[in-house]
Every structure is written in structure tokens, then in C-alpha cells.
Design a protein around this motif. Structure first.
Motif, mmCIF file in Angstrom:
data_model
loop_
_atom_site.group_PDB
_atom_site.id
_atom_site.type_symbol
_atom_site.label_atom_id
_atom_site.label_comp_id
_atom_site.label_asym_id
_atom_site.label_seq_id
_atom_site.Cartn_x
_atom_site.Cartn_y
_atom_site.Cartn_z
ATOM 1 N N TRP A 53 0.808 -1.207 0.000
ATOM 2 C CA TRP A 53 0.000 0.000 0.000
ATOM 3 C C TRP A 53 0.848 1.267 0.000
ATOM 4 O O TRP A 53 0.429 2.308 -0.500
ATOM 5 C CB TRP A 53 -0.968 0.014 1.192
ATOM 6 C CG TRP A 53 -0.335 0.160 2.550
ATOM 7 C CD1 TRP A 53 0.074 -0.857 3.356
ATOM 8 C CD2 TRP A 53 -0.050 1.369 3.249
ATOM 9 N NE1 TRP A 53 0.596 -0.355 4.532
ATOM 10 C CE2 TRP A 53 0.532 1.013 4.493
ATOM 11 C CE3 TRP A 53 -0.237 2.713 2.970
ATOM 12 C CZ2 TRP A 53 0.942 1.943 5.431
ATOM 13 C CZ3 TRP A 53 0.172 3.659 3.905
ATOM 14 C CH2 TRP A 53 0.747 3.272 5.114
ATOM 15 N N GLN A 54 2.074 1.184 0.508
ATOM 16 C CA GLN A 54 2.938 2.358 0.564
ATOM 17 C C GLN A 54 3.458 2.778 -0.812
ATOM 18 O O GLN A 54 4.084 3.824 -0.951
ATOM 19 C CB GLN A 54 4.110 2.113 1.516
ATOM 20 C CG GLN A 54 3.667 1.971 2.963
ATOM 21 C CD GLN A 54 4.815 1.713 3.912
ATOM 22 O OE1 GLN A 54 5.896 1.312 3.491
ATOM 23 N NE2 GLN A 54 4.597 1.934 5.190
ATOM 24 N N GLN A 55 3.175 1.952 -1.832
ATOM 25 C CA GLN A 55 3.564 2.306 -3.192
ATOM 26 C C GLN A 55 2.538 3.215 -3.872
ATOM 27 O O GLN A 55 2.775 3.696 -4.977
ATOM 28 C CB GLN A 55 3.765 1.034 -4.017
ATOM 29 C CG GLN A 55 4.821 0.100 -3.462
ATOM 30 C CD GLN A 55 4.848 -1.236 -4.168
ATOM 31 O OE1 GLN A 55 4.289 -1.394 -5.253
ATOM 32 N NE2 GLN A 55 5.522 -2.212 -3.572
ATOM 33 N N ASP A 56 1.412 3.425 -3.235
ATOM 34 C CA ASP A 56 0.339 4.256 -3.794
ATOM 35 C C ASP A 56 0.267 5.546 -2.983
ATOM 36 O O ASP A 56 -0.101 5.527 -1.802
ATOM 37 C CB ASP A 56 -0.987 3.496 -3.730
ATOM 38 C CG ASP A 56 -2.102 4.201 -4.485
ATOM 39 O OD1 ASP A 56 -2.241 5.429 -4.333
ATOM 40 O OD2 ASP A 56 -2.852 3.514 -5.207
ATOM 41 N N CYS A 57 0.591 6.670 -3.616
ATOM 42 C CA CYS A 57 0.648 7.933 -2.868
ATOM 43 C C CYS A 57 -0.717 8.324 -2.314
ATOM 44 O O CYS A 57 -0.806 8.921 -1.230
ATOM 45 C CB CYS A 57 1.215 9.038 -3.748
ATOM 46 S SG CYS A 57 0.249 9.418 -5.215
ATOM 47 N N ASP A 58 -1.810 8.002 -3.034
ATOM 48 C CA ASP A 58 -3.144 8.324 -2.529
ATOM 49 C C ASP A 58 -3.435 7.587 -1.229
ATOM 50 O O ASP A 58 -3.988 8.159 -0.274
ATOM 51 C CB ASP A 58 -4.217 7.976 -3.570
ATOM 52 C CG ASP A 58 -4.138 8.870 -4.791
ATOM 53 O OD1 ASP A 58 -3.810 10.059 -4.628
ATOM 54 O OD2 ASP A 58 -4.414 8.388 -5.907
ATOM 55 N N LEU A 59 -3.073 6.296 -1.195
ATOM 56 C CA LEU A 59 -3.314 5.501 0.006
ATOM 57 C C LEU A 59 -2.426 5.969 1.161
ATOM 58 O O LEU A 59 -2.860 5.951 2.323
ATOM 59 C CB LEU A 59 -3.075 4.021 -0.277
ATOM 60 C CG LEU A 59 -4.012 3.393 -1.323
ATOM 61 C CD1 LEU A 59 -3.686 1.912 -1.482
ATOM 62 C CD2 LEU A 59 -5.465 3.569 -0.925
ATOM 63 N N VAL A 60 -1.221 6.383 0.851
ATOM 64 C CA VAL A 60 -0.339 6.915 1.895
ATOM 65 C C VAL A 60 -0.968 8.140 2.543
ATOM 66 O O VAL A 60 -0.987 8.280 3.773
ATOM 67 C CB VAL A 60 1.041 7.261 1.303
ATOM 68 C CG1 VAL A 60 1.883 8.032 2.327
ATOM 69 C CG2 VAL A 60 1.782 5.996 0.886
ATOM 70 N N LEU A 61 -1.531 9.032 1.712
ATOM 71 C CA LEU A 61 -2.145 10.249 2.238
ATOM 72 C C LEU A 61 -3.417 9.943 3.033
ATOM 73 O O LEU A 61 -3.661 10.540 4.084
ATOM 74 C CB LEU A 61 -2.460 11.205 1.086
ATOM 75 C CG LEU A 61 -1.239 11.828 0.396
ATOM 76 C CD1 LEU A 61 -1.667 12.605 -0.845
ATOM 77 C CD2 LEU A 61 -0.487 12.738 1.356
ATOM 78 N N ILE A 62 -4.236 9.009 2.531
ATOM 79 C CA ILE A 62 -5.460 8.643 3.253
ATOM 80 C C ILE A 62 -5.109 8.013 4.593
ATOM 81 O O ILE A 62 -5.727 8.327 5.626
ATOM 82 C CB ILE A 62 -6.323 7.688 2.402
ATOM 83 C CG1 ILE A 62 -6.893 8.435 1.189
ATOM 84 C CG2 ILE A 62 -7.455 7.085 3.237
ATOM 85 C CD1 ILE A 62 -7.605 7.543 0.188
ATOM 86 N N HIS A 63 -4.123 7.127 4.594
ATOM 87 C CA HIS A 63 -3.700 6.494 5.840
ATOM 88 C C HIS A 63 -3.215 7.533 6.841
ATOM 89 O O HIS A 63 -3.565 7.493 8.028
ATOM 90 C CB HIS A 63 -2.595 5.470 5.560
ATOM 91 C CG HIS A 63 -2.071 4.797 6.778
ATOM 92 N ND1 HIS A 63 -0.881 5.159 7.382
ATOM 93 C CD2 HIS A 63 -2.591 3.797 7.544
ATOM 94 C CE1 HIS A 63 -0.668 4.412 8.438
ATOM 95 N NE2 HIS A 63 -1.692 3.570 8.564
#
Length: 258
Positions: free
Chosen positions: A56-66
Motif C-alpha cells: 500500500w505504501q507504493q500508492d501515494c493516494d493511500l499513503v495520504l489517506i492512511h
């Protein structure tokens, strides 16, 4: 004794199929199956993708949501999303989407997100069901309702000019992070459908559209025109205009533009 010729047998079979496919329940079921088939990559993701905790850390959107979720551990912290930037950090105003992501985080956790994907896919099926009901109410034809769902959300048909982008696929099959698009569709289609029978309730449901995603502001304009043409009701039209105006000012305030 007379035996049926192949042509007569074919005509009987065609009449039988015509009877079957003129039934509303059959058309609705096929429409939902088509929508499910078109959405299958989204459901498949829940069972075939690698361990989410590793990628999941490869997706910048998911990093920001997390990051946004971790910074708002308590419900009272989520009130900030109603006056500021959404959980995804970038300058959008999506308070209801942020709250729903927060509820999923609390209910399912973060590392293993099969449940997030399933909610995403089932929300799409709900939107398709609402589209069927809306089209059927508008045109008085289950067949038109079926075609509306199939062309909007069904599998690719080869009709390139109608489905070159597979209209829903980019939002649906891009992962659960695109749930705002699907929830927006639920709010818009549900609101328009309700306006036909319960105009005030429909207007209120439609008014939630911009709370899921900023493109919902366009839906409010559609709702104003829809309600006025349907009822010629100036009070209802005025209510929706005021709602749209309030939502626009809230959006400007939340993004620091007003």
C-alpha cells in the motif's frame, strides 16, 4: 399426427424468450449480473492481490489517506473534515467520504482490506440498482432500464462509441480509494429517483452529493433542472438553489478560497 417444422419450433422458442425477457424481474436480474460482471476485477482484487500490508505504501493516494486517518483517531477529530481538507490531505472538501473511510478503518482495520474492496463493489451494485429504478420510472420500460445499466456499467460490448472508456470501470476498478465516485453515484441516482415521488427527501439526498466529491456540485444543477421540469415547483427549486449555494460557499471556505 402433425410434427412441428424447425421454423415453427424456432418461432415458438422466440416467443418464449420474448415472454421471459419482457418480465421486469428477469431484466433486473440480468442487469445486476451484467453490472457484477463488469465490476468483477474490483471484487477479484479482494482475493487475488498480494498482501496489502506489503504494497500500500507504493500508492501515494493511500499513503495520504492512511496519514489522514491516523491523525484523526477519535470521532470528534473527524469534525475537522467538515470545515477543512478531506482525509486524503490534498485540497478537496469531501467530509462524508472522509467519514465513511474513517468508519471502515475503525470497523475493518487498515492492513487487510478485503472488506474495503467489497464495500466498494457492493456500493457500485447499489448504484446500478438505483439507475435501473430511475430509468424505469422515467421511461416506463424495464427494457430501457436494463439497457441503461448495461451501457453504463456492464462489460465491454464492442460498441466503441458508447463504451470506449467502460464508463464506470476507471473509477470502480481503480481500487477502493475511488469509492468517492461510486458513493457520489449512489447519492445522485438515489436523489433523482426520490425526487419523482418524495421531492423534499430527494432534494436532501441529492444535496449530499458534493459531500462525497466535488463533482457533485454539477449534480445539484441537474437536480434543480430535474425538479423544476418535473413539478414546476418554485419552492423546491428555490430550496435546491439555496442548498447548492450553501454547499459552494462551504467548499470555497474549506479550500481556503473564500
Amino acid at each position: 399426427m402433425h410434427t412441428k417444422t424447425p421454423i415453427k419450433k424456432l418461432l415458438v422458442a422466440l416467443r418464449y424468450l420474448q415472454t421471459i425477457f419482457s418480465r421486469r424481474d428477469v431484466l433486473f436480474s440480468i442487469a445486476m449480473l451484467a453490472a457484477l460482471y463488469g465490476a468483477w476485477p474490483a471484487f477479484e482484487e479482494a482475493f487475488t492481490q498480494p498482501d496489502f500490508s506489503q504494497n500500500w505504501q507504493q500508492d501515494c493516494d493511500l499513503v495520504l489517506i492512511h496519514k489522514g486517518l491516523v491523525e484523526h483517531p477519535r470521532f470528534r477529530d473527524t469534525l475537522e473534515w467538515w470545515t477543512g481538507t478531506w482525509v486524503g490531505q490534498v485540497p478537496f472538501w469531501r467530509p462524508l467520504t472522509s467519514l465513511l473511510f474513517w468508519l471502515e478503518w475503525k470497523a475493518f482495520g487498515w492492513e487487510f482490506q478485503d472488506a474495503w474492496v467489497l464495500v466498494h463493489g457492493l456500493s457500485h451494485i447499489a448504484a446500478c440498482a438505483l439507475l435501473f429504478l430511475l430509468a424505469e420510472r422515467l421511461f416506463g420500460s424495464p427494457l430501457v432500464a436494463f439497457l441503461s445499466v448495461y451501457l453504463w456499467a456492464g462489460p465491454r460490448t464492442g460498441l466503441y462509441f458508447l463504451q470506449s472508456q467502460a464508463p464506470v470501470a476507471s473509477a470502480l476498478n481503480g481500487g477502493w480509494k475511488n469509492s468517492p465516485d461510486v458513493w457520489l453515484a449512489v447519492a445522485v441516482l438515489g436523489g433523482l429517483y426520490l425526487i419523482l415521488a418524495r421531492p423534499i427527501a430527494g432534494a436532501l439526498v441529492l444535496a449530499t452529493a458534493p459531500l462525497f466529491k466535488e463533482t457533485g456540485f454539477a449534480a445539484l444543477a441537474i437536480g434543480v433542472a430535474f425538479a423544476h421540469v418535473r413539478y414546476r415547483a418554485w419552492k423546491l427549486t428555490g430550496l435546491m438553489v439555496l442548498t447548492a449555494t450553501f454547499a459552494a460557499f462551504a467548499k470555497l471556505h474549506a479550500t481556503g478560497l473564500g
